[in-house]
Design an enzyme around this catalytic site. Sequence first.
Site, PDB file in Angstrom:
ATOM      1  N   HIS A   1      87.457  38.676  55.523  1.00 55.62           N
ATOM      2  CA  HIS A   1      86.379  37.694  55.671  1.00 55.62           C
ATOM      3  C   HIS A   1      86.333  37.298  57.143  1.00 55.62           C
ATOM      4  O   HIS A   1      87.246  36.640  57.643  1.00 55.62           O
ATOM      5  CB  HIS A   1      86.641  36.495  54.778  1.00 55.62           C
ATOM      6  CG  HIS A   1      85.529  35.483  54.787  1.00 55.62           C
ATOM      7  ND1 HIS A   1      84.356  35.661  55.503  1.00 55.62           N
ATOM      8  CD2 HIS A   1      85.405  34.289  54.158  1.00 55.62           C
ATOM      9  CE1 HIS A   1      83.571  34.618  55.328  1.00 55.62           C
ATOM     10  NE2 HIS A   1      84.177  33.772  54.519  1.00 55.62           N
TER      11      HIS A   1
ATOM     12  N   CYS B   1      81.127  29.784  57.307  1.00 57.79           N
ATOM     13  CA  CYS B   1      81.055  31.212  56.954  1.00 57.79           C
ATOM     14  C   CYS B   1      79.641  31.745  56.774  1.00 57.79           C
ATOM     15  O   CYS B   1      79.452  32.934  56.506  1.00 57.79           O
ATOM     16  CB  CYS B   1      81.893  31.462  55.717  1.00 57.79           C
ATOM     17  SG  CYS B   1      83.566  30.821  55.943  1.00 57.79           S
TER      18      CYS B   1
ATOM     19  N   HIS C   1      78.395  37.678  49.001  1.00 58.21           N
ATOM     20  CA  HIS C   1      79.346  36.977  49.863  1.00 58.21           C
ATOM     21  C   HIS C   1      80.761  37.343  49.404  1.00 58.21           C
ATOM     22  O   HIS C   1      81.598  37.704  50.208  1.00 58.21           O
ATOM     23  CB  HIS C   1      79.092  35.470  49.784  1.00 58.21           C
ATOM     24  CG  HIS C   1      79.928  34.657  50.717  1.00 58.21           C
ATOM     25  ND1 HIS C   1      79.989  34.910  52.059  1.00 58.21           N
ATOM     26  CD2 HIS C   1      80.772  33.599  50.494  1.00 58.21           C
ATOM     27  CE1 HIS C   1      80.818  34.044  52.639  1.00 58.21           C
ATOM     28  NE2 HIS C   1      81.303  33.245  51.710  1.00 58.21           N
TER      29      HIS C   1
END
Lengths: 85, 338, 396
Positions: free
Chosen positions: C326, C160, C291
């Site tokens: 996400h 990620c 994040h």
Amino acid sequence: MEALKQELKESILEALNLEEFTVADINDTDPLFGDGLGLDSIDALELIVLLDKDYGIKLTDPEESKSIFKSVEVLASYVEANRKK
Amino acid sequence: MKPIYIHSAVCITAQDSFEDGIMVPLKTSEGKVQAKHPEYRDFIPPAAARRMAPAVKMGVAAASKALQKANVEQPDAIITGSGMGCMLDTEKFLNALIENKEEFLTPTAFIQSTHNTVGGQIALGLHCKAYNNTYVHGSLSFESTLFDAQLALQEGSATTVLAGCVDELGTEFVEYVRLKEQQETIPKQVPYGEGTAFFVLSQEVKEEGVILRGLQTFRTVSEDDITEKMLQFLRENQLETESIDAVFLGTTGDSYDGYYNVVSKSFLPKIVRIPFKEYSGDFYTCMGFAVWWAQYLLQEQCAPGYNCEPDVTPKYQNILIYTQEKGQNHSFILLSKT
Amino acid sequence: MPQKIAITGLGIISALGNTVATNKKALLNSKSGVGKLQKIESIHATTIKVGEVAFTNVEMEALLHLPQNHNYTRTALLGGMAALEAVKQAEINDISEGKTGFISATTVGGMDKTETHLKEFITNPESQKYISSHHAGDSTQKIADLLGITGFTTTVSTACSSAANAIMLGARLIKAGKLDRVIVGGTDALSKFTINGFKSLLLLSETDCKPFDANRNGLNLGEAAAYLVLESEAAAKGKNALAYLSGYGNANDAHHQTASSATGEGAFLAMKKALEIAGIAPSKIDYVNAHGTATPNNDLSESVALQRIFDNKIPGFSSTKPFTGHTLAAAGAVEAVFSVLALQENCMFPNLNFEAKMPETQLKPVVKLYKKELQNVLSNSFGFGGNCSSLVFSKA
């Protein structure tokens, strides 16, 4: 109950690929996580699926599952009381 | 610019490369060849190893041995390359997903299938909080890794870099790749392989050592232009074809081998030409094996597995490695003895 | 004086829209793109929420003028759309002029096609073209070809944080004089593989995700592609820089394969390095695009890291993941584009769905669009394998 404990020990060793251990190495009251078998949070997720697949028990909260996975003895009692298959 | 020294090199392939054994060409009738796996428990604690597929075990063990050989405890950067990533766990999770129709899935294979698993596991094992990156650019994955390592050393963000590459065969997808290859007019003759190579690189001088002298890649080059590109690469590194003592070529037997024939003609007939993929098998990061072998020749002045005679005039001063994949992604790597 | 890295072009396609303009509009109107899973058949379709791109593959194929029988996967299609938009804005007439590179990030690569055709690769010749499009580098190469870039091209994959690392490499290459200009970013399509992967980790929320909330219960996945054109000062001469990329840092948490440490050490170190490269004190950061995945573990760890780096004087911060979901390897680039938009619009985007502070840290993110003159924005991206990266963007 003894048969279930034996079965659980075998399943745990296989599911978690614990090649270093045998069923005889796991005492009923040994802690599964931390010191005992040294399992961790990823193993907990594997065990959650194992309970679902083999016994129809659905656990969704990883935190709650910690108390159930305390030892083979605790786990076996829980399975005995809650199994759907 | 200060040269970059190879302080250590460790490699696992179908050859006995982990133990510096004799290199033997593979039988070409075999469609794929597995790596010769070392005793992993010497390098990885069993508790950590139980979840690791071959790619992760190979990478972590080779990285660990490379650091030991270079006497480095903590590198300033861990850079990894992989063409296909962790194939076995990818296949495992995909098949579980398909067979169980998205039910009863466990996370281990998914976690382990992530491309940066090897780089992450090395860092975890070393408790190394330094720069960590992973390149997954097909047949140039290892070159990207070396390129970043070079940059990190030259810009001064790192003084010691652990750089390496890994690819594993897996069991299923490689068969589809083979199937596709067999449909080519002239398919590759070398088997598919797997392996890893890890290097400790630093600008700290290593006496009687080997330097990574040059690295260049080209997306597309025609057969007519490849020689000029190669000569230009040598010139930029102050070398001529006469100063090259061995050439490693990525020959596979497919219809693009013409590139190697053209390049090979530029060199003196007497020098050794090593078709390295006939030894490692073909995989996206097999260039790591070629670099390991070439640095061995330069460092030891003899082939792996042989006893070297001391005090002879050096046979190998400069070695060029050249490979390409289906006429694209050409790469040249140049190593020299100090 | 270190070389400044100008950002001269942006491109994005996400659940918020197919262009920078539509993404900006949705952000300014606090309108989320997260909804029901529609384009993938999955048993989880009714129980999860995702950020899907509106375009179908067929629509994107037409817009990209692809030939019949091409083997672009959705990851490559999304990437092509966003990368072309970025290059167009940067007004690059001849992309072969000067040293131009392309660095793309992806985690799934061609997985959307692989998971569909895996069991018929042998029997169905039609499907076999997707064998060579599986590996991660394939989408990158295809996008580079669409852009006409033949120079340095590579693919980064660190879960990620992938796109943040691609952006960071681009900046380093320009600083070192190895490139004059580089298109950087990432692309990831939604796939059953990732949906089920995160599901098996018990990390998917069944409701709209609530980053930094006391009752956060997991993430929503999304798909997106986003790219930025980075240019050296010399190459950007005469152009209007949209913003500057002033800092970057990458560190490893080295704590656990998937979970972040309680102290947020990796995140702390990544932010520290990024601020050092930018040459500014933490107090100069006006907004943090966190994040903030809305998993219990990430948000707590990141909150602790923010408290540490800002010495408890934390600037306005928010996670924009409730807008887009996400988007994995693309997230770092999506949020880099949002950070540049924040600087241009002088505003902080809201952390949607937030209700209650988490008891451990008592931090409250920006919950409504907040207008304020911004000079420096910090953007965080963290991934599996302990990979933590931070970027600093500064006003042009």
